[in-house]
Design a protein around this motif. Structure first.
Motif, PDB file in Angstrom:
ATOM      1  N   UNK A 187      15.390   5.986   1.149  1.00 35.81           N
ATOM      2  CA  UNK A 187      16.170   4.784   1.462  1.00 35.81           C
ATOM      3  C   UNK A 187      16.908   4.364   0.206  1.00 35.81           C
ATOM      4  N   UNK A 188      18.151   3.976   0.382  1.00 36.68           N
ATOM      5  CA  UNK A 188      18.950   3.423  -0.714  1.00 36.68           C
ATOM      6  C   UNK A 188      19.077   1.926  -0.464  1.00 36.68           C
ATOM      7  N   UNK A 189      18.800   1.139  -1.453  1.00 39.90           N
ATOM      8  CA  UNK A 189      18.822  -0.323  -1.335  1.00 39.90           C
ATOM      9  C   UNK A 189      20.095  -0.838  -1.983  1.00 39.90           C
ATOM     10  N   UNK A 190      20.979  -1.408  -1.200  1.00 36.07           N
ATOM     11  CA  UNK A 190      22.225  -1.978  -1.686  1.00 36.07           C
ATOM     12  C   UNK A 190      22.061  -3.494  -1.710  1.00 36.07           C
ATOM     13  N   UNK A 191      21.879  -4.035  -2.880  1.00 37.70           N
ATOM     14  CA  UNK A 191      21.597  -5.454  -3.036  1.00 37.70           C
ATOM     15  C   UNK A 191      22.904  -6.236  -3.094  1.00 37.70           C
ATOM     16  N   UNK A 192      23.148  -7.035  -2.060  1.00 40.48           N
ATOM     17  CA  UNK A 192      24.361  -7.846  -2.002  1.00 40.48           C
ATOM     18  C   UNK A 192      24.082  -9.327  -2.281  1.00 40.48           C
ATOM     19  N   UNK A 193      22.867  -9.629  -2.638  1.00 42.44           N
ATOM     20  CA  UNK A 193      22.481 -11.029  -2.797  1.00 42.44           C
ATOM     21  C   UNK A 193      23.164 -11.690  -3.987  1.00 42.44           C
TER      22      UNK A 193
ATOM     23  N   UNK B 223      11.209 -10.973  -4.822  1.00 42.74           N
ATOM     24  CA  UNK B 223      11.261 -10.254  -3.542  1.00 42.74           C
ATOM     25  C   UNK B 223      11.893  -8.877  -3.717  1.00 42.74           C
ATOM     26  N   UNK B 224      12.870  -8.782  -4.606  1.00 35.38           N
ATOM     27  CA  UNK B 224      13.548  -7.508  -4.813  1.00 35.38           C
ATOM     28  C   UNK B 224      12.637  -6.515  -5.508  1.00 35.38           C
ATOM     29  N   UNK B 225      11.815  -6.992  -6.427  1.00 36.73           N
ATOM     30  CA  UNK B 225      10.852  -6.107  -7.081  1.00 36.73           C
ATOM     31  C   UNK B 225       9.869  -5.546  -6.052  1.00 36.73           C
ATOM     32  N   UNK B 226       9.432  -6.392  -5.138  1.00 44.57           N
ATOM     33  CA  UNK B 226       8.518  -5.947  -4.077  1.00 44.57           C
ATOM     34  C   UNK B 226       9.226  -4.935  -3.182  1.00 44.57           C
ATOM     35  N   UNK B 227      10.455  -5.237  -2.787  1.00 39.82           N
ATOM     36  CA  UNK B 227      11.214  -4.322  -1.923  1.00 39.82           C
ATOM     37  C   UNK B 227      11.400  -2.969  -2.593  1.00 39.82           C
ATOM     38  N   UNK B 228      11.729  -2.967  -3.878  1.00 42.06           N
ATOM     39  CA  UNK B 228      11.925  -1.702  -4.592  1.00 42.06           C
ATOM     40  C   UNK B 228      10.643  -0.876  -4.628  1.00 42.06           C
ATOM     41  N   UNK B 229       9.511  -1.527  -4.857  1.00 43.29           N
ATOM     42  CA  UNK B 229       8.236  -0.805  -4.876  1.00 43.29           C
ATOM     43  C   UNK B 229       7.948  -0.190  -3.511  1.00 43.29           C
TER      44      UNK B 229
END
Length: 132
Positions: free
Chosen positions: A70-76, A55-61
């Protein structure tokens, strides 16, 4: 070209950490997240029942293809190791039935406040203040 704060979107997201299988953190005697009082300290343990990181790879794309920065801060990943941060059966005064069957009644989805959500907010605050 510098981007002003008013034009910059921040997206802090998490695919909810799943703490349903105590065997994921080598605790065969636990009922889900019930009675967990410490985080998972051995970060070499693969959390098999946890998130699908595709899911994170998809979100980054998607984020990289957007016009608005947009900056994505991954807290997972941080959250995946906090099996102790859920209310379990203690989100209210537990009934005798709930105490007797924590595997059925433990709340291992929501997070205790104050607690881990405050850490997410602090990380986001530091990230924003260090950008400007």
């Amino acid at each position: 070209m510098a981007v002003g704060l008013e034009n910059l979107a921040y997206y802090s997201s998490q695919v909810n950490a799943m703490h349903y299988r105590a065997l994921d953190w080598n605790n065969p005697n636990a009922a889900m997240c019930e009675r967990e009082t410490t985080p998972i300290l051995n970060m070499s343990i693969p959390l098999e029942g946890s998130n699908d990181h595709r899911y994170f790879e998809i979100a980054e794309k998607v984020i990289h293809s957007m016009k608005t920065p947009i900056r994505f801060l991954n807290i997972t990943t941080l959250s995946e190791y906090r099996k102790d941060a859920h209310p379990s059966i203690y989100n209210k005064v537990p009934s005798p039935e709930q105490k007797a069957n924590p595997a059925k009644y433990s709340d291992c989805i929501h997070w205790c406040v104050p607690g881990l959500p405050d850490t997410w907010n602090e990380l986001l605050y530091v990230y924003i203040t260090n950008q400007y």
